[in-house]
Write an enzyme that holds these catalytic residues in place. Structure first.
Site, PDB file in Angstrom:
ATOM      1  N   GLU A 281       0.893  -1.215  -0.014  1.00 31.90           N
ATOM      2  CA  GLU A 281       0.068  -0.117  -0.104  1.00 31.90           C
ATOM      3  C   GLU A 281       0.868   1.240   0.047  1.00 31.90           C
ATOM      4  O   GLU A 281       0.501   2.220  -0.780  1.00 31.90           O
ATOM      5  CB  GLU A 281      -0.903  -0.146   1.267  1.00 31.90           C
ATOM      6  CG  GLU A 281      -2.030  -1.065   1.045  1.00 31.90           C
ATOM      7  CD  GLU A 281      -1.761  -2.454   1.408  1.00 31.90           C
ATOM      8  OE1 GLU A 281      -0.564  -2.545   1.843  1.00 31.90           O
ATOM      9  OE2 GLU A 281      -2.484  -3.212   1.386  1.00 31.90           O
TER      10      GLU A 281
ATOM     11  N   HIS B  92     -11.699  -5.435   9.700  1.00 34.68           N
ATOM     12  CA  HIS B  92     -12.027  -5.240   8.252  1.00 34.68           C
ATOM     13  C   HIS B  92     -13.363  -4.377   8.281  1.00 34.68           C
ATOM     14  O   HIS B  92     -14.063  -4.194   7.435  1.00 34.68           O
ATOM     15  CB  HIS B  92     -12.507  -6.477   7.674  1.00 34.68           C
ATOM     16  CG  HIS B  92     -11.299  -7.173   6.800  1.00 34.68           C
ATOM     17  ND1 HIS B  92     -10.242  -7.539   7.489  1.00 34.68           N
ATOM     18  CD2 HIS B  92     -10.829  -7.151   5.480  1.00 34.68           C
ATOM     19  CE1 HIS B  92      -9.372  -8.116   6.748  1.00 34.68           C
ATOM     20  NE2 HIS B  92      -9.669  -7.728   5.658  1.00 34.68           N
TER      21      HIS B  92
END
Lengths: 331, 329
Positions: free
Chosen positions: A64, A133
């Site tokens: 990322e 999440h």
């Protein structure tokens, strides 16, 4: 005259905007995890690889920080990258690039280095994905000067705000709630580029201004329908853009209803609703008939079992209860 | 390490390299003084001892190439052509500085020279360099991005993520690791299980060489080879320059982590002294040349100080300018 509309989904509206940008501007390219061959974690980019090829639809390693930073560098180098971070949860691995570079370079270089970068990411809870999440950190990102934070809640905004983000010379973080991708509805064909500095009043009402955004908008609208039957009229403001906040629309509405209720999926302490409440108090204190209230996520990591996740998140029931409490308050 | 190439340079090039290294040395020696006089504030990280790396690499770059550096970037900025006046004004925080005075020592930007900082988060510049290189490739241009960082960055995730990405995508990035053996006060062997940085870089699938970073000619030759390969369509290259920082990490550093004897030993290998000695032995330059270049550098520094001290502060009214981009006039 009724505007021409077509039936679509939030996901397809996003894809349409991506396709349109890729077609219109050779500087635009996409990169992110599993956006190409896999078709996108939430299938937003499905079929784009076949249409535009690997140079412009770039599958990245699970890095990322590297691919967000590469987006910043490519933007500095004259491109118009659209970076997809699979979810806001993984954006934490790119926080250095987002905060120390994307948000900072323009100011620190005295305007020499604007960063015209669009970062899209899924956000939110409600799918039993458990603590790692299910974050809703858009309010947290809205803390950062130099970024623009948008959270389209409607199909028109999904397309129009992405269009606007691409025209913007600043880094724009676009938060797409996971509960919205499958939403069906009408796309106003002629809607054009959205204004990403203005909130929108989605329902007018005289009694309470509700400030919300993203998927929470629909819980607020449901609560408004229920409350209307009880004679309480909510005015539901879809913030749309979390930074910069549209104080003018917010304060004007609160002055009219004399009550302000904030609803968001972030944690309450230090969250976006705290900021909104403070702005209301600073700018409309003497217009208020009741203390401001917040309906936010319980201050816990989101648990996996449905009954606990539901209990943690803002619900129609909690919004209705808050509204009743506010109107019951003696001015 | 790469064997030092017996590399013929003419008198003109020898003078140029020496002049560039001297400008950096004299500029920074003055900065250290100005810091003790409290004219320069904040953090000040000096490059003293490492000048051959920036000067050597810059010889290989063209005007369209990009440079990304760290918070120890005065040498890179000067070698890249950022005017000394603008650099000194930046040290002073004046509006005539290269970043309008807003960045200071650690954040020198000059987009007209494709100089993209001045990044003060260790490892943070690497992904940006990859993106600059990607933009070149996507635009069908042949520019490369040169990315400088210290060996401390090797411990950061961004180092590994970016080396992999650049090699995978065949991006024209020249990674230059300035291995001065200490990440602030932490010796390489105290932070890395494998201390061979070149080997780590090679493991990602790109040409990687280690050179004597005290030898400006060796650095220049290695950089030229790498840039030539990338212009011809090659992917990323890695250059480990083994060097040494003679001064402290920053002005707050008491240097408790290394022996004075070690510093003295390295000083004998200093890039200025070794290069000057070699050039004199080859008859390329004479002592008068050295003294003249030193005087010229000092005069340039004097003028830069005058320029900085005579420059205005940015008005407080402009504090919030450029948080967001302004439309170009």
């Amino acid at each position: 005259m009724s505007a021409s509309v077509s039936r679509t989904t939030y996901r397809e509206a996003l894809r349409g905007a991506l396709r349109e940008a890729l077609t219109a501007d050779p500087r635009v390219f996409l990169m992110g995890e599993d956006i190409g061959r896999y078709g996108g974690c939430y299938a937003v980019t499905k079929s784009l690889l076949a249409e535009f090829g690997e140079e412009r639809i770039r599958d990245t390693p699970l890095s990322e920080s590297a691919f967000v930073g590469a987006g910043i560098g490519a933007a500095l180098g004259g491109m118009r990258p659209i970076v997809e971070i699979m979810t806001v949860n993984f954006s934490l691995l790119a926080l250095d690039q987002i905060l120390n570079n994307a948000a900072t370079l323009c100011h620190m270089s005295a305007g020499q280095c604007p960063v015209p970068l669009v970062i899209r990411m899924a956000t939110g809870a409600g799918r039993q994905l458990a603590a790692q999440h299910s974050h809703s950190l858009e309010g947290w990102y809205a803390h950062i000067p130099g970024l623009r934070i948008v959270a389209p809640a409607t199909i028109d905004d999904a397309r129009g705000m992405l269009r606007a983000a691409l025209l913007c010379p600043d880094p724009v973080l676009m938060f797409e709630h996971i509960g919205l991708f499958n939403m069906e509805g009408d796309l106003t064909e002629a809607a054009g580029v959205a204004d990403i500095e203005r909130a929108a009043i989605r329902r007018t009402g005289r009694d309470i201004t509700v400030l919300t955004y993203g998927a929470s908008l629909y819980r607020c609208l449901e609560a408004a329908t229920e409350l209307s039957a009880a004679g309480i009229e909510l005015e539901v403001v879809d913030l749309r853009t979390l930074r910069p906040l549209d104080d003018a629309t917010i304060i004007k509405s609160v002055r009219r209803t004399r009550r302000a209720l904030m609803v968001d999926e972030g944690w309450k302490s230090g969250g976006l609703s705290a900021e909104l409440g403070m702005r209301v108090v600073e700018q409309a204190f003497f217009d208020l008939d009741a203390p401001v209230m917040r309906v936010c996520t319980a201050e816990v990591p989101i648990p996996y079992p449905k009954h606990l996740e539901d209990a943690a998140l803002p619900s129609v029931g909690r919004i209705v209860a808050a509204a009743h409490a506010m109107v019951a308050h003696e001015p | 390490m790469e064997p030092v190439v017996a590399h013929d340079i003419g008198r003109g090039h020898a003078l140029h390299l020496l002049a560039q290294m001297l400008r950096i040395r004299q500029f920074e020696d003055r900065c250290a003084r100005l810091y003790t006089e409290q004219k320069i504030r904040g953090f000040l990280h000096l490059y003293n001892g490492e000048e051959a790396v920036a000067v050597g690499v810059m010889q290989a770059l063209g005007v369209a190439d990009s440079v990304v550096a760290t918070y120890r970037e005065h040498g890179h900025a000067l070698a890249r052509g950022v005017p000394m006046n603008a650099l000194m004004a930046e040290m002073y925080g004046r509006r005539t500085g290269s970043s309008g005075g807003r960045g200071g020592s650690m954040h020198v930007f000059d987009v007209s020279r494709h100089f993209y900082g001045g990044n003060a988060i260790v490892g943070g510049g690497l992904p940006i360099a990859a993106g600059l290189a990607l933009a070149q490739r996507l635009r069908g241009l042949d520019g490369v991005a040169a990315c400088f960082f210290g060996e401390g960055a090797v411990a950061e995730g961004e180092f590994h993520e970016t080396l992999n990405l650049a090699a995978l995508w065949h991006l024209p990035v020249l990674f230059i690791c300035e291995n001065n053996l200490y990440a602030m006060g932490t010796a390489l062997a105290r932070s890395e299980a494998i201390t061979d940085i070149r080997a780590k870089a090679a493991a990602y699938g790109q040409p990687a060489v280690a050179v004597d970073g005290m030898d400006v000619i060796a650095v220049e030759a290695a950089a030229q080879r790498a840039v030539k390969a990338m212009r011809g369509g090659g992917g990323s290259h890695f250059l480990e320059c083994r060097t040494y920082r003679f001064r402290a990490h920053s002005m707050f550093d008491a240097q408790l982590y290394r022996d004075k004897a070690e510093v003295e030993e390295w000083r004998k290998r200093g890039p200025l002294i070794t290069f000057t000695t070699r050039c004199k032995a080859q008859g390329l330059i004479a002592e008068e040349d050295f003294l003249r270049l030193e005087r010229q550098a000092d005069a340039e520094v004097d003028a830069a100080v005058m320029f900085a001290e005579g420059s205005d502060w940015e008005p407080v009214a402009d504090l919030e300018r450029y948080v967001y981009a302004e439309p170009r006039a």
